[in-house]
Scaffold this active site. Structure first.
Site, mmCIF file in Angstrom:
data_model
loop_
_atom_site.group_PDB
_atom_site.id
_atom_site.type_symbol
_atom_site.label_atom_id
_atom_site.label_comp_id
_atom_site.label_asym_id
_atom_site.label_seq_id
_atom_site.Cartn_x
_atom_site.Cartn_y
_atom_site.Cartn_z
ATOM 1 N N ARG A 63 0.836 -1.200 0.000
ATOM 2 C CA ARG A 63 0.000 0.000 0.000
ATOM 3 C C ARG A 63 0.872 1.253 0.000
ATOM 4 O O ARG A 63 0.592 2.216 -0.724
ATOM 5 C CB ARG A 63 -0.909 -0.001 1.237
ATOM 6 C CG ARG A 63 -1.789 1.242 1.375
ATOM 7 C CD ARG A 63 -2.639 1.167 2.640
ATOM 8 N NE ARG A 63 -3.413 2.375 2.848
ATOM 9 C CZ ARG A 63 -4.608 2.609 2.327
ATOM 10 N NH1 ARG A 63 -5.174 1.699 1.554
ATOM 11 N NH2 ARG A 63 -5.254 3.738 2.574
ATOM 12 N N HIS A 67 0.806 4.269 -2.853
ATOM 13 C CA HIS A 67 0.557 5.660 -2.503
ATOM 14 C C HIS A 67 1.740 6.552 -2.874
ATOM 15 O O HIS A 67 1.548 7.727 -3.182
ATOM 16 C CB HIS A 67 0.236 5.782 -1.007
ATOM 17 C CG HIS A 67 -1.170 5.404 -0.676
ATOM 18 N ND1 HIS A 67 -1.965 6.162 0.159
ATOM 19 C CD2 HIS A 67 -1.936 4.367 -1.077
ATOM 20 C CE1 HIS A 67 -3.163 5.597 0.253
ATOM 21 N NE2 HIS A 67 -3.162 4.496 -0.477
ATOM 22 N N ASP A 75 8.911 7.886 -6.439
ATOM 23 C CA ASP A 75 10.136 8.635 -6.125
ATOM 24 C C ASP A 75 10.527 8.587 -4.651
ATOM 25 O O ASP A 75 11.486 9.223 -4.236
ATOM 26 C CB ASP A 75 9.977 10.099 -6.543
ATOM 27 C CG ASP A 75 8.780 10.790 -5.889
ATOM 28 O OD1 ASP A 75 8.118 10.155 -5.035
ATOM 29 O OD2 ASP A 75 8.502 11.946 -6.232
ATOM 30 N N GLU A 89 3.874 14.310 2.386
ATOM 31 C CA GLU A 89 2.663 13.570 2.029
ATOM 32 C C GLU A 89 2.137 12.687 3.152
ATOM 33 O O GLU A 89 1.004 12.197 3.086
ATOM 34 C CB GLU A 89 2.948 12.703 0.792
ATOM 35 C CG GLU A 89 3.344 13.523 -0.432
ATOM 36 C CD GLU A 89 4.049 12.689 -1.493
ATOM 37 O OE1 GLU A 89 3.924 11.436 -1.452
ATOM 38 O OE2 GLU A 89 4.734 13.267 -2.351
ATOM 39 N N ASN A 95 -3.356 9.173 3.632
ATOM 40 C CA ASN A 95 -2.175 8.493 4.179
ATOM 41 C C ASN A 95 -2.249 8.405 5.698
ATOM 42 O O ASN A 95 -2.126 7.329 6.270
ATOM 43 C CB ASN A 95 -0.892 9.207 3.756
ATOM 44 C CG ASN A 95 -0.662 9.120 2.253
ATOM 45 O OD1 ASN A 95 -1.137 8.201 1.600
ATOM 46 N ND2 ASN A 95 0.064 10.075 1.717
ATOM 47 N N HIS A 186 -5.754 -5.452 -3.131
ATOM 48 C CA HIS A 186 -6.566 -5.523 -1.925
ATOM 49 C C HIS A 186 -6.918 -6.961 -1.554
ATOM 50 O O HIS A 186 -7.726 -7.187 -0.651
ATOM 51 C CB HIS A 186 -7.842 -4.699 -2.095
ATOM 52 C CG HIS A 186 -7.609 -3.229 -2.001
ATOM 53 N ND1 HIS A 186 -8.597 -2.298 -2.235
ATOM 54 C CD2 HIS A 186 -6.490 -2.512 -1.712
ATOM 55 C CE1 HIS A 186 -8.098 -1.072 -2.086
ATOM 56 N NE2 HIS A 186 -6.819 -1.191 -1.775
ATOM 57 N N ASP A 233 -9.873 -8.731 2.224
ATOM 58 C CA ASP A 233 -10.335 -9.995 1.651
ATOM 59 C C ASP A 233 -10.778 -10.879 2.805
ATOM 60 O O ASP A 233 -9.954 -11.366 3.577
ATOM 61 C CB ASP A 233 -9.187 -10.644 0.865
ATOM 62 C CG ASP A 233 -9.536 -12.023 0.309
ATOM 63 O OD1 ASP A 233 -10.604 -12.555 0.659
ATOM 64 O OD2 ASP A 233 -8.728 -12.562 -0.459
#
Length: 314
Positions: A63, A67, A75, A89, A95, A186, A233
Site C-alpha cells: 500500500r 501511494h 520517487d 505527504e 495516508n 486488496h 479480503d
C-alpha cells in the site's frame, strides 16, 4: 505463506520490477549487481524478520508503494517527514493513519547503507520491500520534494464513481484494465472502520450478511471504532491470490471503491475473468505493477540518493 502460483508471480517481479536509479523509467533487474551485490539478500532478510514480527506488514508496504507512485511518480517522496516549514505527504488524509511500514523501510535502508553507502535509493528500497513483502506473505530515495495537495486529491477514492476512478487512473496513463488489476492488491491487508463505514451502513451494492458481519466491529456512529480493522479480503486476507475478485462477484467488497469494479459497469467482465482464472490475474498484475512503477516525477524535480529516507540530505 503465499501459494506457489503467487510465488511465481513475484519471481517475475524480481526479474522485472526493479527501477534503475540512473534514469527514470529504465527498468534494469541487474542495476545493482556490481554496485551493491548484497542488496537482494539484505532486503529479503530484513523483510523476513519484519514479517515474522507482524505478518500484516507485507500488505502495508505494498500500500505504501502504491501511494508513493500515485503522487509525483515512484520517487520515495511519501517517506519524507514534515520538518520545519516542509510539509510532505505523510499527513495527507488518505495516508494519515492508514499508510504504515515506514520503520521497516528505515531498517532496510540502515542495513543497506552499512554495506553500500550512498548507492541504493529509497524508492528502489520501497519497491523491493513491497515486492518481497507480498512474495514472503503467500524501484528510486530519489526525490527531495513532496506534494500534500496531490496526495489528498489523487489518493482519496472512498466515495467516487467508477467513471471518476477510471479518469483518475487515466491521468497516470493507466487504463481501466490497469485499474481493475491493480485494485486486486486488496487481496491482502486490512482497512480501518472509518474507511468502510458508509459502505456497510448505506451501500446498496453489498451483501446484507457481509454488511452485518462487518458492523460487529464497526459502529455506525463515528468516531466510535474508527480505528478498528477488518480484512480487505474476508476469506484469505494474508494470501496473495484472486479471492478478492470472488468477493466482488458475491458483493463482499469491503470498500465502496472495490465494489465499484463489479456493479453493472464496464469492468464486470474482467472481474469475472480474474475470479475464474488466477493465472491471468497474476500475469496481468505483474504487467500493471511494472507499468505503475514506471511513473516518473515531473521533469526538473530535484533528486538525490538520501542517506536517510525520512529527510533530504543536508
Amino acid at each position: 505463506m503465499a501459494s506457489s502460483s503467487s510465488c511465481r508471480t513475484w519471481h517475475c517481479l524480481l526479474a522485472l520490477f526493479l527501477l534503475s536509479s540512473a534514469a527514470y523509467g529504465q527498468l534494469s533487474p541487474s542495476f545493482y549487481a556490481k554496485s551493491c551485490q548484497k542488496l537482494e539478500l539484505i532486503v529479503r532478510s530484513t523483510m523476513t524478520k519484519a514479517l515474522l514480527a507482524e505478518r500484516r506488514v507485507g500488505a502495508s508496504l505494498l500500500r505504501l508503494y502504491f501511494h508513493d507512485c500515485f503522487v509525483q511518480g515512484c520517487d520515495g517522496s511519501i517517506l519524507l517527514d514534515d520538518v520545519g516549514s516542509f510539509v510532505g505527504e505523510k499527513t495527507a488524509l488518505p495516508n494519515g493513519n492508514t499508510v504504515r511500514g515506514y520503520e521497516v523501510i528505515d531498517e532496510i535502508k540502515k542495513n543497506v547503507e552499512l554495506v553500500c553507502p550512498g548507492v541504493v535509493s529509497c524508492a528502489d528500497i520501497t519497491a523491493l520491500a513491497a515486492r518481497d513483502g507480498v512474495f514472503l506473505a503467500g524501484p528510486a530515495g530519489r526525490c527531495r520534494s513532496a506534494n500534500l495537495n496531490e496526495a489528498n486529491s489523487n489518493l482519496s477514492v472512498t466515495s467516487l464513481s467508477l467513471d471518476v476512478l477510471i479518469a483518475m487512473f487515466a491521468k497516470k496513463n493507466l487504463s481501466p484494465h490497469d485499474l481493475t488489476v491493480l485494485l486486486g492488491a486488496h487481496t491482502i491487508g486490512f482497512s480501518h472502520c472509518v474507511n468502510f463505514r458508509d459502505h456497510i451502513y448505506n451501500g446498496t451494492d453489498i451483501d446484507p450478511a457481509f454488511a452485518m458481519l462487518r458492523k460487529r466491529s464497526c459502529p455506525a456512529q463515528a468516531p466510535d471504532g474508527d480505528g478498528n480493522l477488518a480484512p480487505l479480503d474476508v476469506q484469505t486476507p494474508l494470501v496473495f491470490d484472486n479471492t478478492y475478485y470472488h468477493n466482488l462477484v458475491a458483493k463482499r467488497g469491503l470498500l465502496s471503491a472495490d465494489q465499484l469494479l463489479f456493479n453493472g459497469g464496464s469492468q464486470d467482465a474482467l472481474v469475472r475473468q480474474y475470479a475464474a482464472n488466477p493465472k491471468l490475474f497474476e500475469s496481468d498484475f505483474v504487467t500493471a505493477m511494472i507499468k505503475m512503477g514506471s511513473l516518473t516525477p515531473p521533469s526538473g524535480t530535484p533528486t538525490q540518493i538520501r542517506r536517510h529516507c525520512r529527510v533530504v540530505n543536508s
